[in-house]
Design a protein around this motif. Structure first.
Motif, PDB file in Angstrom:
ATOM      1  N   ASP A  11       0.949  -1.374   0.040  1.00  0.00           N
ATOM      2  CA  ASP A  11      -0.106   0.028   0.006  1.00  0.00           C
ATOM      3  C   ASP A  11       0.998   0.909  -0.107  1.00  0.00           C
ATOM      4  O   ASP A  11       0.713   2.199  -0.869  1.00  0.00           O
ATOM      5  N   LEU A  12       1.963   1.209   0.853  1.00  0.00           N
ATOM      6  CA  LEU A  12       2.695   2.343   0.692  1.00  0.00           C
ATOM      7  C   LEU A  12       3.636   2.602  -0.564  1.00  0.00           C
ATOM      8  O   LEU A  12       3.764   3.721  -0.802  1.00  0.00           O
ATOM      9  N   LEU A  13       3.976   1.628  -1.135  1.00  0.00           N
ATOM     10  CA  LEU A  13       4.584   1.516  -2.344  1.00  0.00           C
ATOM     11  C   LEU A  13       3.746   2.240  -3.544  1.00  0.00           C
ATOM     12  O   LEU A  13       4.296   3.169  -4.220  1.00  0.00           O
ATOM     13  N   LEU A  14       2.588   1.848  -3.458  1.00  0.00           N
ATOM     14  CA  LEU A  14       1.567   2.408  -4.502  1.00  0.00           C
ATOM     15  C   LEU A  14       1.220   3.469  -4.143  1.00  0.00           C
ATOM     16  O   LEU A  14       1.327   4.456  -5.150  1.00  0.00           O
ATOM     17  N   ASP A  15       1.238   4.225  -2.969  1.00  0.00           N
ATOM     18  CA  ASP A  15       1.161   5.642  -2.739  1.00  0.00           C
ATOM     19  C   ASP A  15       2.150   6.233  -3.025  1.00  0.00           C
ATOM     20  O   ASP A  15       2.227   7.466  -3.711  1.00  0.00           O
ATOM     21  N   LYS A  16       3.498   5.761  -3.026  1.00  0.00           N
ATOM     22  CA  LYS A  16       4.598   6.366  -3.529  1.00  0.00           C
ATOM     23  C   LYS A  16       4.765   6.607  -4.782  1.00  0.00           C
ATOM     24  O   LYS A  16       5.270   7.702  -5.476  1.00  0.00           O
ATOM     25  N   ILE A  17       4.345   5.463  -5.560  1.00  0.00           N
ATOM     26  CA  ILE A  17       4.191   5.774  -7.037  1.00  0.00           C
ATOM     27  C   ILE A  17       3.329   6.759  -7.786  1.00  0.00           C
ATOM     28  O   ILE A  17       3.653   7.549  -8.391  1.00  0.00           O
ATOM     29  N   TYR A  18       2.212   6.765  -7.091  1.00  0.00           N
ATOM     30  CA  TYR A  18       1.093   7.740  -7.297  1.00  0.00           C
ATOM     31  C   TYR A  18       1.801   9.315  -6.876  1.00  0.00           C
ATOM     32  O   TYR A  18       1.497  10.206  -7.720  1.00  0.00           O
ATOM     33  N   GLU A  19       2.259   9.339  -5.971  1.00  0.00           N
ATOM     34  CA  GLU A  19       3.147  10.743  -5.464  1.00  0.00           C
ATOM     35  C   GLU A  19       4.129  11.053  -6.561  1.00  0.00           C
ATOM     36  O   GLU A  19       4.076  12.336  -6.997  1.00  0.00           O
ATOM     37  N   ALA A  20       4.815  10.139  -6.960  1.00  0.00           N
ATOM     38  CA  ALA A  20       5.923  10.416  -7.880  1.00  0.00           C
ATOM     39  C   ALA A  20       5.443  10.744  -9.089  1.00  0.00           C
ATOM     40  O   ALA A  20       5.819  11.708  -9.929  1.00  0.00           O
ATOM     41  N   ASP A  27       8.937   9.827 -14.868  1.00  0.00           N
ATOM     42  CA  ASP A  27       9.225   9.799 -16.401  1.00  0.00           C
ATOM     43  C   ASP A  27       7.984  10.174 -16.926  1.00  0.00           C
ATOM     44  O   ASP A  27       7.434  11.180 -16.696  1.00  0.00           O
ATOM     45  N   LYS A  28       7.230   9.406 -17.551  1.00  0.00           N
ATOM     46  CA  LYS A  28       6.191   9.933 -18.479  1.00  0.00           C
ATOM     47  C   LYS A  28       4.998   9.344 -18.110  1.00  0.00           C
ATOM     48  O   LYS A  28       3.733   9.313 -18.719  1.00  0.00           O
ATOM     49  N   TRP A  29       5.018   8.508 -16.859  1.00  0.00           N
ATOM     50  CA  TRP A  29       3.726   7.657 -16.504  1.00  0.00           C
ATOM     51  C   TRP A  29       2.565   8.844 -16.209  1.00  0.00           C
ATOM     52  O   TRP A  29       2.874   9.930 -15.577  1.00  0.00           O
ATOM     53  N   TYR A  39       1.460   4.488 -19.896  1.00  0.00           N
ATOM     54  CA  TYR A  39       2.824   5.442 -20.241  1.00  0.00           C
ATOM     55  C   TYR A  39       2.518   6.679 -21.128  1.00  0.00           C
ATOM     56  O   TYR A  39       1.951   6.477 -22.255  1.00  0.00           O
ATOM     57  N   GLY A  40       2.730   7.674 -20.672  1.00  0.00           N
ATOM     58  CA  GLY A  40       2.306   9.159 -21.377  1.00  0.00           C
ATOM     59  C   GLY A  40       3.050   9.573 -22.595  1.00  0.00           C
ATOM     60  O   GLY A  40       2.846  10.637 -23.195  1.00  0.00           O
ATOM     61  N   SER A  41       3.979   8.686 -23.261  1.00  0.00           N
ATOM     62  CA  SER A  41       4.601   9.196 -24.551  1.00  0.00           C
ATOM     63  C   SER A  41       3.405   9.320 -25.770  1.00  0.00           C
ATOM     64  O   SER A  41       2.740   8.404 -25.689  1.00  0.00           O
ATOM     65  N   LEU A  42       4.032  10.181 -26.738  1.00  0.00           N
ATOM     66  CA  LEU A  42       3.026  10.254 -27.789  1.00  0.00           C
ATOM     67  C   LEU A  42       2.679   9.020 -28.418  1.00  0.00           C
ATOM     68  O   LEU A  42       1.528   8.747 -28.615  1.00  0.00           O
ATOM     69  N   LEU A  43       3.715   8.157 -28.378  1.00  0.00           N
ATOM     70  CA  LEU A  43       3.556   6.928 -29.103  1.00  0.00           C
ATOM     71  C   LEU A  43       2.616   5.735 -28.307  1.00  0.00           C
ATOM     72  O   LEU A  43       1.807   5.112 -28.815  1.00  0.00           O
ATOM     73  N   GLU A  88      11.387  -0.244 -15.143  1.00  0.00           N
ATOM     74  CA  GLU A  88      12.758   0.865 -15.114  1.00  0.00           C
ATOM     75  C   GLU A  88      12.423   1.989 -13.964  1.00  0.00           C
ATOM     76  O   GLU A  88      13.159   2.185 -13.186  1.00  0.00           O
ATOM     77  N   LEU A  89      11.041   2.315 -13.952  1.00  0.00           N
ATOM     78  CA  LEU A  89      10.690   3.281 -12.996  1.00  0.00           C
ATOM     79  C   LEU A  89      11.043   2.646 -11.617  1.00  0.00           C
ATOM     80  O   LEU A  89      11.500   3.335 -10.763  1.00  0.00           O
ATOM     81  N   LEU A  90      10.501   1.449 -11.156  1.00  0.00           N
ATOM     82  CA  LEU A  90      10.498   0.667 -10.026  1.00  0.00           C
ATOM     83  C   LEU A  90      11.970   0.569  -9.520  1.00  0.00           C
ATOM     84  O   LEU A  90      12.202   1.056  -8.434  1.00  0.00           O
ATOM     85  N   LEU A  91      12.879   0.185 -10.525  1.00  0.00           N
ATOM     86  CA  LEU A  91      14.326  -0.051 -10.080  1.00  0.00           C
ATOM     87  C   LEU A  91      14.951   1.532  -9.779  1.00  0.00           C
ATOM     88  O   LEU A  91      16.100   1.478  -8.996  1.00  0.00           O
ATOM     89  N   SER A  92      14.616   2.384 -10.500  1.00  0.00           N
ATOM     90  CA  SER A  92      15.297   3.549 -10.543  1.00  0.00           C
ATOM     91  C   SER A  92      14.922   4.579  -9.564  1.00  0.00           C
ATOM     92  O   SER A  92      15.498   5.365  -8.932  1.00  0.00           O
ATOM     93  N   ARG A  93      13.674   4.374  -8.849  1.00  0.00           N
ATOM     94  CA  ARG A  93      13.038   5.203  -7.950  1.00  0.00           C
ATOM     95  C   ARG A  93      12.681   4.560  -6.533  1.00  0.00           C
ATOM     96  O   ARG A  93      12.610   5.311  -5.838  1.00  0.00           O
TER      97      ARG A  93
END
Length: 113
Positions: A11-20, A27-29, A39-43, A88-93
């Motif tokens: 639950d805390l990890l999901l909250d952190k993801i939403y906060e980021a 990134d572009k999430w 994923y929010g890139s144009l493609l 990538e997001l999970l490992l980097s942040r």
């Protein structure tokens, strides 16, 4: 084709993801109004979505891949892009917030496609 994250505090990890995401540090999430991630890139924006689920008893945070309603299939290229970007997001942040992350190659709860 789910992503399964093993953590003592899903639950805390999901909250952190939403906060980021909210603070522009993911990134572009993008989070939709109903809590799905895309994923929010144009493609890739709105081509598919990840639905988060907390599995308390298993100490897991799961992201199930959801296809866009008008799609018949999710292509290998599409699910590969979404999986690699989320891992990538999970490992980097958030690497200190979980023990292990698994990307499945077949339909796994809570996938919907």
């Amino acid at each position: 084709m789910a992503i399964i994250i093993y953590t003592d505090h899903p639950d805390l990890l999901l909250d952190k993801i939403y906060e980021a995401i909210e603070n522009g540090k993911a990134d572009k999430w993008v989070a939709t109004a109903d809590g799905y991630l895309t994923y929010g890139s144009l493609l890739w924006k709105n081509e598919a979505f990840f639905k988060p689920e907390i599995w308390v008893d298993d100490k897991q945070l799961r992201f199930g891949l959801i296809k866009r309603k008008d799609r018949k299939h999710i292509s290998t290229k599409l699910y590969t892009a979404f999986h690699t970007k989320l891992v990538e997001l999970l490992l980097s942040r958030f690497d200190r917030d979980f023990r292990n992350v698994t990307a499945t190659a077949t339909r796994t709860e809570p996938d919907r496609f």
